[in-house]
Design an enzyme around this catalytic site. Structure first.
Site, PDB file in Angstrom:
ATOM      1  N   CYS A   1      -2.144   9.529   3.186  1.00  0.00           N
ATOM      2  CA  CYS A   1      -2.036   8.882   1.854  1.00  0.00           C
ATOM      3  C   CYS A   1      -3.191   8.935   0.910  1.00  0.00           C
ATOM      4  O   CYS A   1      -3.159   9.019  -0.224  1.00  0.00           O
ATOM      5  CB  CYS A   1      -1.316   7.279   1.708  1.00  0.00           C
ATOM      6  SG  CYS A   1      -2.633   6.308   2.810  1.00  0.00           S
TER       7      CYS A   1
ATOM      8  N   GLU B   1       1.005  -1.324   0.110  1.00  0.00           N
ATOM      9  CA  GLU B   1       0.120   0.078   0.059  1.00  0.00           C
ATOM     10  C   GLU B   1       0.989   1.169  -0.001  1.00  0.00           C
ATOM     11  O   GLU B   1       1.622   1.477   0.916  1.00  0.00           O
ATOM     12  CB  GLU B   1      -0.831  -0.189   1.050  1.00  0.00           C
ATOM     13  CG  GLU B   1      -2.266   0.947   1.073  1.00  0.00           C
ATOM     14  CD  GLU B   1      -1.853   2.396   1.505  1.00  0.00           C
ATOM     15  OE1 GLU B   1      -1.477   3.107   1.034  1.00  0.00           O
ATOM     16  OE2 GLU B   1      -1.953   2.513   3.062  1.00  0.00           O
TER      17      GLU B   1
END
Length: 506
Positions: free
Chosen positions: A286, A252
């Site tokens: 993010c 990720e």
């Protein structure tokens, strides 16, 4: 897998991790106050932790879904009772305002509880359809734990993000060896210690501290899977290291998430969401919004509302809306993005180059920045937003998708929201909200492209930490054996007729 930093204690910049006499020193990025010191784990120590975890995994897996769920529920309860304490550790370690830290911990507790509650339903053995060609065979799918999972966590959400892997891996029956970010080691240690207070029978959940070398050692330590969260550049290095042993990975990485504001959107809600998703945690998110594409017809009104929201934010220590930039080196990147955007013709609505006042960056809004500018193309990871006026929704979608990243996104619209959400190239989209998918434990979390692959959270997140095991079980003897040299011509002819009947008619 990050660049190693070695320094003497006297030269340590606020927030910059250093190794002194084999110990990792963590300091608050806003004040420079020492938070803690932790022994650095070399390759030998990492392998020893994995060996201990291997034995613990046998015990933990043997508890079954019910035994693991009971212990995970007790851990979730302990986390819930101690939320203020953990939030203070998050603030001290990474500089995040306590209010932001509390919100992070709240979401993390939800995910621990969800994984415990749903593991049996998602991962339990299930019968699947058989075949008319072989009516004697029954089919079962089971999901078996990998064994030992290595988790490499980030610093920006040091509780919520790693627990999205850790809790789901534990619920699936794995033991976990956790390498927290060198910027937030105190949080990682706190999580492991709190779990050990609930589960003291075996080292099911361990921590190894260090810089990039420790992460590299974990990748090569013999773990059965690695779950990594961090930059795209480091994610590629993790993948390369794991490829040496064909160790599966979940990656990720970063994002450059976009919000689209349609002409019929609720502008008050859109401006509030853009401000929060772009500025909270000082923009160090993010899945935070970094780009906004707003239709011409409502652009001026939207920008005015967004500016009013952002200029009301406070910047400072624990009680402010925005805390310090955790990684000192990120300040230079933010400054470069803002300066380049202005020099290339972008209009400063709020903030600008003077907003960068290390270790803080004040809210910055830039209007109509060229699409090939760094502030639009690269991950800024600061409290900045680029707002671009577009003539149509199609153009907004085209620009939103014109990036190698594909993590999260947001759409504000009344009539065309769902249709637009489906067109966005991202792993997750919030409709008439921002980052809402983070708080829903049932939804899978992950991206596409340079944002990585694999999923945490939800049923997909539980399955991510298991191997599907296919079992075909013979239930009775058939007069027409297909999988045998005894089948003969009669069986072959029957099978051909059956296949033509089932599939040969188009």
């Amino acid at each position: 897998m990050t660049t190693e930093t070695h320094a003497t204690a006297g030269s340590q910049a606020p927030g910059m991790p250093v190794v002194v006499d084999g110990r990792l020193r963590s300091t608050n990025p806003g004040t420079g106050a020492l938070v803690g010191e932790y022994p650095v784990a070399g390759p030998g120590e990492v392998r020893a932790a994995v060996t201990r975890a291997r034995g613990a995994a046998d015990w933990w897996g043997g508890l079954g879904f019910a035994g693991r769920a009971e212990r995970l529920r007790r851990w979730a309860a302990a986390l819930a009772r101690r939320m203020p304490e953990l939030a203070r550790v998050v603030h001290a370690d990474g500089g995040k305002p306590v209010s932001d830290a509390l919100l992070e911990v709240t979401a993390a507790v939800e995910h621990v509880a969800w994984s415990a509650r749903n593991a049996r339903r998602v991962l339990g053995p299930r019968r699947v359809g058989g075949s008319l060609l072989m009516p004697d065979m029954g089919a079962v799918v089971e999901y078996q734990p990998f064994g030992v999972v290595g988790v490499i966590g980030p610093w920006n959400y040091p509780v919520f993000t790693p627990l999205g892997s850790i809790a789901y891996a534990l619920a699936a029956g794995n033991a976990v060896v956790f390498k927290p970010s060198e910027y937030t080691p105190a949080v990682g240690q706190w999580l492991v210690d709190s779990f050990a207070e609930v589960v003291s029978d075996a080292p099911v959940f361990q921590v190894v501290h260090g810089l990039g070398d420790t992460g590299a050692a974990l990748c090569g330590s013999g773990v059965d899977k690695v779950a990594f969260t961090g930059s795209t550049r480091t994610g590629k290095r993790v993948m390369a290291a794991c490829a040496e042993t064909l160790t599966p990975v979940l990656v990720e990485c970063g994002g450059k998430d976009a919000m689209i504001v349609d002409a019929d959107a609720d502008l008050d809600d859109a401006a509030d969401a853009a401000c929060w998703a772009g500025m909270s945690n000082a923009g160090q998110t993010c899945v935070g919004i970094e780009r906004v594409y707003v239709l011409d017809a409502v652009a001026d009104e939207f920008v005015a509302k967004l500016k009013a929201n952002a200029e009301a934010l406070t910047v400072g220590d624990e009680d402010a809306d925005l805390g310090p930039i955790t990684m000192p080196g990120q300040v230079d990147i933010i400054r470069r993005h803002i300066t380049d955007a202005v020099e290339r013709g972008g209009t400063v609505v709020l903030g600008g180059p003077d907003a960068v006042q290390p270790p803080y960056v004040h809210p910055t809004i830039l209007l109509d920045v060229p699409e090939d500018a760094a502030a639009v193309r690269e991950e800024t990871f600061g409290p900045t937003l680029t707002v671009t006026r577009v003539p149509s929704l199609d153009e907004a979608v085209r620009r939103a998708n014109a990036t190698p990243y594909g993590l999260g996104s947001s759409v504000f619209s009344r009539r065309r929201a769902m249709a637009t959400a489906r067109r966005l190239r991202s792993g997750m989209t919030s409709v008439n909200s921002a980052m809402a998918f983070v708080a829903l434990p049932s939804l899978p979390f992950g991206g596409v492209g340079d944002s990585g692959f694999g999923r945490i959270h939800g049923a997909d997140g539980l399955r991510e930490f298991t191997r599907p095991k296919a079992i075909a079980r013979r239930r009775f003897r058939t007069p027409l054996p297909v999988l045998s040299f005894r089948r003969g011509r009669r069986t072959d002819e029957f099978v051909q007729r059956l296949v033509r009947f089932l599939h040969g008619r188009g």
